[in-house]
Design an enzyme around this catalytic site. Structure first.
Site, PDB file in Angstrom:
ATOM      1  N   ILE A  47       0.877  -1.182   0.000  1.00  0.00           N
ATOM      2  CA  ILE A  47       0.000   0.000   0.000  1.00  0.00           C
ATOM      3  C   ILE A  47       0.910   1.226   0.000  1.00  0.00           C
ATOM      4  O   ILE A  47       1.606   1.486   0.993  1.00  0.00           O
ATOM      5  CB  ILE A  47      -0.889   0.037   1.268  1.00  0.00           C
ATOM      6  CG1 ILE A  47      -1.613  -1.298   1.500  1.00  0.00           C
ATOM      7  CG2 ILE A  47      -1.859   1.206   1.200  1.00  0.00           C
ATOM      8  CD1 ILE A  47      -2.757  -1.587   0.572  1.00  0.00           C
ATOM      9  N   CYS A  57       4.940  -2.475   3.006  1.00  0.00           N
ATOM     10  CA  CYS A  57       5.168  -3.674   2.189  1.00  0.00           C
ATOM     11  C   CYS A  57       4.062  -4.706   2.435  1.00  0.00           C
ATOM     12  O   CYS A  57       3.494  -4.789   3.533  1.00  0.00           O
ATOM     13  CB  CYS A  57       6.493  -4.324   2.555  1.00  0.00           C
ATOM     14  SG  CYS A  57       7.945  -3.384   2.071  1.00  0.00           S
ATOM     15  N   GLU A  59       4.285  -7.932   2.825  1.00  0.00           N
ATOM     16  CA  GLU A  59       4.601  -8.930   3.861  1.00  0.00           C
ATOM     17  C   GLU A  59       4.218  -8.409   5.242  1.00  0.00           C
ATOM     18  O   GLU A  59       3.659  -9.117   6.076  1.00  0.00           O
ATOM     19  CB  GLU A  59       6.091  -9.270   3.859  1.00  0.00           C
ATOM     20  CG  GLU A  59       6.590  -9.912   2.580  1.00  0.00           C
ATOM     21  CD  GLU A  59       7.084  -8.890   1.551  1.00  0.00           C
ATOM     22  OE1 GLU A  59       6.513  -7.784   1.467  1.00  0.00           O
ATOM     23  OE2 GLU A  59       8.038  -9.221   0.820  1.00  0.00           O
ATOM     24  N   CYS A  98      12.202  -7.447   1.153  1.00  0.00           N
ATOM     25  CA  CYS A  98      13.193  -6.465   1.618  1.00  0.00           C
ATOM     26  C   CYS A  98      13.704  -6.841   3.004  1.00  0.00           C
ATOM     27  O   CYS A  98      13.119  -7.657   3.719  1.00  0.00           O
ATOM     28  CB  CYS A  98      12.593  -5.059   1.608  1.00  0.00           C
ATOM     29  SG  CYS A  98      11.497  -4.731   3.002  1.00  0.00           S
ATOM     30  N   CYS A 101      11.273  -6.356   6.019  1.00  0.00           N
ATOM     31  CA  CYS A 101      10.270  -7.415   6.158  1.00  0.00           C
ATOM     32  C   CYS A 101      10.895  -8.698   6.692  1.00  0.00           C
ATOM     33  O   CYS A 101      10.258  -9.437   7.460  1.00  0.00           O
ATOM     34  CB  CYS A 101       9.578  -7.669   4.823  1.00  0.00           C
ATOM     35  SG  CYS A 101       8.456  -6.331   4.382  1.00  0.00           S
TER      36      CYS A 101
END
Ligand code: THU
Length: 135
Positions: A47, A57, A59, A98, A101
């Site tokens: 989002i 993110c 995740e 990333c 996350c």
């Protein structure tokens, strides 16, 4: 306890969640699906925001949501599907979660949890983040 996880199904949930991404700035859509030990699946997608740093993110949306919706359930598996719609054949580096996350995964997922990344395959948390920050 290591549960038998239908990763094909969880992967397809993650792909479905990609379609719900709000990514007008990067056009890079990501979907995530968390499987819990009570059988529930919690979805997330990235989002974005006009103030780019506010972006969340996929995740983390899925993992954080799962903590609120099912606070006592344990995470058994996470599937992630990512890609740039305008460059669908980019290399696998564009598909990996990333670092932020990965740190969040280590906080909320048991070390036995299974991680599946679309186009890459199965990864363990230790492979994704061998030396996490611990407080
Ligand atoms: N993104 C994710 O959703 N997950 C990751 O692990 C890496 C990046 C999103 C954030 C942003 O909306 C877009 O991908 C490009 O960075």
């Amino acid at each position: 306890m290591s549960a038998v996880v239908d990763m094909a199904r969880l992967g397809s949930e993650a792909r479905g969640a990609r379609s719900r991404a709000y990514a007008p700035y990067s056009k890079f859509r990501v979907g995530a699906a968390v499987l819990l030990d009570n059988g529930a699946v919690v979805l997330g997608s990235n989002i974005e925001n006009a103030s780019f740093g506010l972006t969340c993110c996929a995740e983390r949306v899925a993992i954080f949501s799962s903590r609120v919706q099912h606070p006592s359930a344990k995470i058994v598996a996470l599937a992630v599907s990512a890609g740039d719609d305008s460059h669908p054949h980019e290399g696998e580096h564009t598909r990996m979660p990333c670092g932020a996350c990965r740190q969040v995964m280590v906080e909320f997922m048991p070390s036995t949890a299974q991680v599946w990344i679309d186009g890459v395959g199965a990864q363990t948390l230790a492979e994704l983040l061998p030396s996490p920050f611990k407080l």
